[in-house]
Design an enzyme around this catalytic site. Structure first.
Site, PDB file in Angstrom:
ATOM      1  N   GLY A   1       0.813  -1.212   0.000  1.00 51.32           N
ATOM      2  CA  GLY A   1       0.000   0.000   0.000  1.00 51.32           C
ATOM      3  C   GLY A   1       0.844   1.259   0.000  1.00 51.32           C
ATOM      4  O   GLY A   1       0.499   2.256   0.633  1.00 51.32           O
TER       5      GLY A   1
ATOM      6  N   VAL B   1      -3.249  -7.121  -2.021  1.00 50.72           N
ATOM      7  CA  VAL B   1      -2.890  -7.949  -0.866  1.00 50.72           C
ATOM      8  C   VAL B   1      -4.030  -8.853  -0.426  1.00 50.72           C
ATOM      9  O   VAL B   1      -3.804  -9.838   0.276  1.00 50.72           O
ATOM     10  CB  VAL B   1      -2.418  -7.104   0.335  1.00 50.72           C
ATOM     11  CG1 VAL B   1      -1.153  -6.329   0.008  1.00 50.72           C
ATOM     12  CG2 VAL B   1      -3.526  -6.173   0.845  1.00 50.72           C
TER      13      VAL B   1
ATOM     14  N   TYR C   1     -13.631  -1.542  11.633  1.00 47.60           N
ATOM     15  CA  TYR C   1     -12.234  -1.231  11.308  1.00 47.60           C
ATOM     16  C   TYR C   1     -11.334  -1.556  12.496  1.00 47.60           C
ATOM     17  O   TYR C   1     -10.284  -2.193  12.347  1.00 47.60           O
ATOM     18  CB  TYR C   1     -12.139   0.248  10.941  1.00 47.60           C
ATOM     19  CG  TYR C   1     -10.749   0.783  10.721  1.00 47.60           C
ATOM     20  CD1 TYR C   1     -10.043   0.484   9.563  1.00 47.60           C
ATOM     21  CD2 TYR C   1     -10.161   1.630  11.659  1.00 47.60           C
ATOM     22  CE1 TYR C   1      -8.777   1.012   9.344  1.00 47.60           C
ATOM     23  CE2 TYR C   1      -8.899   2.157  11.455  1.00 47.60           C
ATOM     24  CZ  TYR C   1      -8.209   1.842  10.291  1.00 47.60           C
ATOM     25  OH  TYR C   1      -6.950   2.363  10.085  1.00 47.60           O
TER      26      TYR C   1
END
Length: 253
Positions: free
Chosen positions: A13, A64, A161
């Site tokens: 990332g 990923v 999250y």
């Protein structure tokens, strides 16, 4: 001190924001860097910027979350360039573009998986791809970029999250203990509020939230990059299984 000459790092990332900052600082300290991003153009742009500054960098685009794509991409890179000594699991997000903070009670179960896919299973996929080689060479550094949402309860609608980031932290701790005798260290960084402008996003509510940070400003990619350089260095070889709070003092531990 904190030199990385002769080492090869993979930063996932890394096509923008914090990941780009990490990749650039590692290259500045001497590492050859594989710049990963799901968007090939972003990865190449950062790699080119590193090369223009005199560093060594290669674009390595893959997703990923795609287990079948990660390992082949890493193996191809290692055959052509060098084995990966340092893995920075930076790829992650709030679940998708346009994510809106939502209390768990109001969340749609259909949305749960995507948070885990990128923030937890993405970490596992990349780690698995480099771990055998690290064990064989008896040296490796695994650094997981997590979040304060994974270490504390927050009333801002980020429970999904936070759960995924908390899982990544727990995974990294277990990894550290399992492979400590093989010369591998594994640590997490619980990142605080980062200036969204570093990823080309609007500052929105985070500017107001920054007023509560003791040091008085939002974080910058280089703040996280410097921590990663230290954890990847020889000087940090006795540090493993830890979660580093890099957040301007909000909160302290």
């Amino acid at each position: 001190m904190f030199e990385l000459h002769g080492r090869t790092a993979l930063v996932t990332g890394a096509g923008q924001g914090v990941g780009a900052g990490i990749a650039e600082l590692m290259a500045r300290q001497g590492a050859a860097v594989a710049v990963n991003d799901i968007v090939a153009e972003r990865a190449e742009e950062v790699a080119a910027r590193i090369r223009e500054a005199g560093g060594s960098a290669y674009a390595l685009p893959f997703d990923v979350t795609d287990q079948g794509a990660v390992a082949p991409a890493v193996r191809a890179f290692e055959r052509m360039v060098a084995p990966v000594d340092i893995l920075v699991n930076n790829a992650g997000n709030g679940g998708a573009e346009g994510f809106r903070p939502t209390r768990f009670r109001d969340s749609d179960p259909a949305d749960w998986q995507r948070f885990a896919d990128i923030n937890l299973f993405g970490v596992m996929n990349a780690t698995r791809a480099v771990l055998d080689g690290m064990c064989a060479r008896r040296h490796g550094r695994v650094i997981t970029i997590a979040s304060g949402a994974g270490t504390q309860g927050l009333n801002i609608g980020v429970s999904l999250y936070g759960a995924a980031k908390g899982g990544a932290i727990a995974f990294t701790r277990h990894l550290a203990v399992e492979h400590a005798r093989e010369g591998i260290t594994a640590n997490s960084i619980a990142v605080g509020l980062i200036d969204p402008a570093s990823s080309g996003r609007q500052a929105s509510a985070t500017v107001a939230m920054a007023k509560a940070i003791p040091v008085g400003r939002l974080g910058k990619p280089e703040d996280i990059g410097a921590t990663c350089v230290f954890l990847a260095s020889r000087e940090a070889e006795w540090i493993t299984g830890q979660t580093w709070q890099v957040n301007g003092g909000a909160p302290t531990t």
